[in-house]
Motif scaffolding. Structure first.
Motif, PDB file in Angstrom:
ATOM      1  N   GLU A  70     -67.123   3.081   2.151  1.00 22.04           N
ATOM      2  CA  GLU A  70     -65.691   2.890   2.367  1.00 22.04           C
ATOM      3  C   GLU A  70     -64.873   3.100   1.101  1.00 22.04           C
ATOM      4  O   GLU A  70     -63.747   3.586   1.164  1.00 22.04           O
ATOM      5  CB  GLU A  70     -65.425   1.477   2.908  1.00 22.04           C
ATOM      6  CG  GLU A  70     -65.929   1.241   4.319  1.00 22.04           C
ATOM      7  CD  GLU A  70     -65.541  -0.133   4.843  1.00 22.04           C
ATOM      8  OE1 GLU A  70     -64.593  -0.728   4.299  1.00 22.04           O
ATOM      9  OE2 GLU A  70     -66.200  -0.615   5.776  1.00 22.04           O
ATOM     10  N   THR A  71     -65.417   2.728  -0.062  1.00 26.37           N
ATOM     11  CA  THR A  71     -64.605   2.739  -1.287  1.00 26.37           C
ATOM     12  C   THR A  71     -65.057   3.768  -2.310  1.00 26.37           C
ATOM     13  O   THR A  71     -64.395   3.958  -3.322  1.00 26.37           O
ATOM     14  CB  THR A  71     -64.622   1.351  -1.955  1.00 26.37           C
ATOM     15  OG1 THR A  71     -65.955   1.068  -2.421  1.00 26.37           O
ATOM     16  CG2 THR A  71     -64.172   0.260  -1.003  1.00 26.37           C
ATOM     17  N   ILE A  72     -66.163   4.430  -2.055  1.00 24.56           N
ATOM     18  CA  ILE A  72     -66.653   5.484  -2.950  1.00 24.56           C
ATOM     19  C   ILE A  72     -67.077   6.678  -2.111  1.00 24.56           C
ATOM     20  O   ILE A  72     -67.251   6.571  -0.900  1.00 24.56           O
ATOM     21  CB  ILE A  72     -67.836   5.017  -3.825  1.00 24.56           C
ATOM     22  CG1 ILE A  72     -69.057   4.679  -2.951  1.00 24.56           C
ATOM     23  CG2 ILE A  72     -67.438   3.830  -4.696  1.00 24.56           C
ATOM     24  CD1 ILE A  72     -70.322   4.376  -3.745  1.00 24.56           C
ATOM     25  N   ARG A  73     -67.244   7.814  -2.788  1.00 21.34           N
ATOM     26  CA  ARG A  73     -67.712   9.023  -2.119  1.00 21.34           C
ATOM     27  C   ARG A  73     -68.883   9.582  -2.919  1.00 21.34           C
ATOM     28  O   ARG A  73     -68.847   9.605  -4.157  1.00 21.34           O
ATOM     29  CB  ARG A  73     -66.575  10.050  -2.061  1.00 21.34           C
ATOM     30  CG  ARG A  73     -66.852  11.249  -1.180  1.00 21.34           C
ATOM     31  CD  ARG A  73     -65.609  12.093  -0.973  1.00 21.34           C
ATOM     32  NE  ARG A  73     -65.135  12.710  -2.200  1.00 21.34           N
ATOM     33  CZ  ARG A  73     -63.991  12.390  -2.818  1.00 21.34           C
ATOM     34  NH1 ARG A  73     -63.207  11.447  -2.319  1.00 21.34           N
ATOM     35  NH2 ARG A  73     -63.631  12.999  -3.931  1.00 21.34           N
ATOM     36  N   LEU A  74     -69.927  10.013  -2.242  1.00 25.55           N
ATOM     37  CA  LEU A  74     -71.122  10.519  -2.900  1.00 25.55           C
ATOM     38  C   LEU A  74     -71.364  11.964  -2.493  1.00 25.55           C
ATOM     39  O   LEU A  74     -71.306  12.306  -1.307  1.00 25.55           O
ATOM     40  CB  LEU A  74     -72.331   9.666  -2.512  1.00 25.55           C
ATOM     41  CG  LEU A  74     -73.648   9.936  -3.249  1.00 25.55           C
ATOM     42  CD1 LEU A  74     -73.498   9.644  -4.740  1.00 25.55           C
ATOM     43  CD2 LEU A  74     -74.773   9.096  -2.649  1.00 25.55           C
ATOM     44  N   ALA A  75     -71.612  12.815  -3.484  1.00 25.52           N
ATOM     45  CA  ALA A  75     -71.925  14.226  -3.226  1.00 25.52           C
ATOM     46  C   ALA A  75     -73.140  14.602  -4.069  1.00 25.52           C
ATOM     47  O   ALA A  75     -73.425  13.961  -5.093  1.00 25.52           O
ATOM     48  CB  ALA A  75     -70.742  15.115  -3.573  1.00 25.52           C
ATOM     49  N   LEU A  76     -73.839  15.637  -3.645  1.00 29.55           N
ATOM     50  CA  LEU A  76     -75.028  16.085  -4.369  1.00 29.55           C
ATOM     51  C   LEU A  76     -75.019  17.597  -4.454  1.00 29.55           C
ATOM     52  O   LEU A  76     -74.904  18.292  -3.433  1.00 29.55           O
ATOM     53  CB  LEU A  76     -76.296  15.608  -3.649  1.00 29.55           C
ATOM     54  CG  LEU A  76     -77.626  15.882  -4.345  1.00 29.55           C
ATOM     55  CD1 LEU A  76     -77.721  15.111  -5.653  1.00 29.55           C
ATOM     56  CD2 LEU A  76     -78.792  15.507  -3.430  1.00 29.55           C
ATOM     57  N   GLN A  77     -75.100  18.108  -5.673  1.00 35.05           N
ATOM     58  CA  GLN A  77     -75.141  19.549  -5.897  1.00 35.05           C
ATOM     59  C   GLN A  77     -76.291  19.830  -6.854  1.00 35.05           C
ATOM     60  O   GLN A  77     -76.231  19.455  -8.034  1.00 35.05           O
ATOM     61  CB  GLN A  77     -73.828  20.058  -6.494  1.00 35.05           C
ATOM     62  CG  GLN A  77     -73.792  21.553  -6.765  1.00 35.05           C
ATOM     63  CD  GLN A  77     -73.838  22.379  -5.492  1.00 35.05           C
ATOM     64  OE1 GLN A  77     -73.197  22.032  -4.507  1.00 35.05           O
ATOM     65  NE2 GLN A  77     -74.599  23.462  -5.504  1.00 35.05           N
ATOM     66  N   GLY A  78     -77.347  20.475  -6.347  1.00 37.14           N
ATOM     67  CA  GLY A  78     -78.524  20.656  -7.174  1.00 37.14           C
ATOM     68  C   GLY A  78     -79.106  19.293  -7.505  1.00 37.14           C
ATOM     69  O   GLY A  78     -79.305  18.451  -6.634  1.00 37.14           O
TER      70      GLY A  78
END
Length: 269
Positions: A10-18
């Motif tokens: 809800e309060t953070i966003r997580l992304a993954l690249q490599g």
């Protein structure tokens, strides 16, 4: 890994690249002020990073700020008296466990500081192995202005990072420390042009993600231990860590690459 496969919060966003995981504080309407829930979610994300294949972590803030501090309005209907007990619970049950989890993370951490990093946000920004800040960013320990003391590990970190005199200045005067001053003090890794912030921080995180992950992890542990160890204890810690690294696949690859005069291809094992 697709975005759909990543955990959501809800309060953070997580992304993954490599091999780079990017964790974005995502309450821009409140300059990413951090309620206890945000730090609980950060800790939950940290616990999942190794299983997602991440080998380096980049933390930044959405919008105009990195993090403007703890969300005072998010403390609920605490009575005017007895707030100390609630603050103690918030620190010991939410904020501090997350700071410890970040310190113990088995991968390098980079923070990209856009705008203000104040209070617990300052602690989070400076807890990275490499803090990169936009030139318009600043660091602020404003606790003294409301009759409080720094928290989130700030007292421990500042005294060791910039010495007693400058740490005292930050904590007792409660004034902004612009990014370029922070760089001159040795408080952060680099101050960069605003437009270059994410590219510079991202490139650094990518470089670390392609490095010897086990060695980085043990370096992180060794640096923290060294803050409280004697010289003799530090030597013993280094010897134990070196033995662990020497048995790793990355160390074997590094040795072969050196002999073959080529760039090592580290796999994080």
């Amino acid at each position: 890994m697709t975005t759909d496969a990543l955990p959501t919060f809800e309060t953070i966003r997580l992304a993954l690249q490599g091999g780079v995981a990017t964790l974005t504080l995502n309450r821009p309407q409140r300059l990413n002020a951090a309620p206890p829930q945000m730090f609980d979610e950060i800790r939950a994300a940290l616990q999942q990073l190794p299983g997602l294949g991440a080998r380096a972590l980049l933390i930044t803030g959405e919008g105009r700020a990195f993090c403007s501090g703890a969300d005072l309005a998010g403390r609920g209907d605490a009575p005017a008296t007895g707030r100390g007990a609630g603050t103690f619970r918030a620190l010991t049950q939410h904020y501090n466990p997350t700071m410890l989890a970040l310190a113990k993370l088995d991968m390098p951490v980079v923070t990209a500081v856009n705008g203000v990093a104040a209070g617990i946000g300052c602690s989070l920004a400076l807890a990275a192995d490499f803090t990169v800040a936009a030139r318009s960013a600043y660091f602020l320990e404003a606790f003294v202005n409301i009759g409080l003391v720094p928290d989130g590990g700030t007292t421990w970190m500042l005294a060791r990072q910039i010495g007693k005199a400058r740490a005292t200045e930050m904590m007792m005067l409660g004034e902004r420390i612009p990014a370029e001053k922070a760089e001159a003090w040795g408080l952060i890794h680099a101050a960069v042009d605003d437009a270059e912030l994410m590219a510079r921080a991202g490139a650094l995180a990518e470089r670390l993600a392609n490095g010897p992950t086990r060695a980085y992890s043990l370096m992180r542990q060794g640096l923290i231990r060294a803050m409280a160890q004697t010289y003799e204890e530090g030597l013993a810690t280094e010897a134990a860590h070196q033995a662990q690294c020497a048995d790793s696949a990355d160390a074997r690859e590094g040795g072969m690459a050196f002999l073959e005069k080529r760039k090592a291809q580290f796999k994080g094992a």
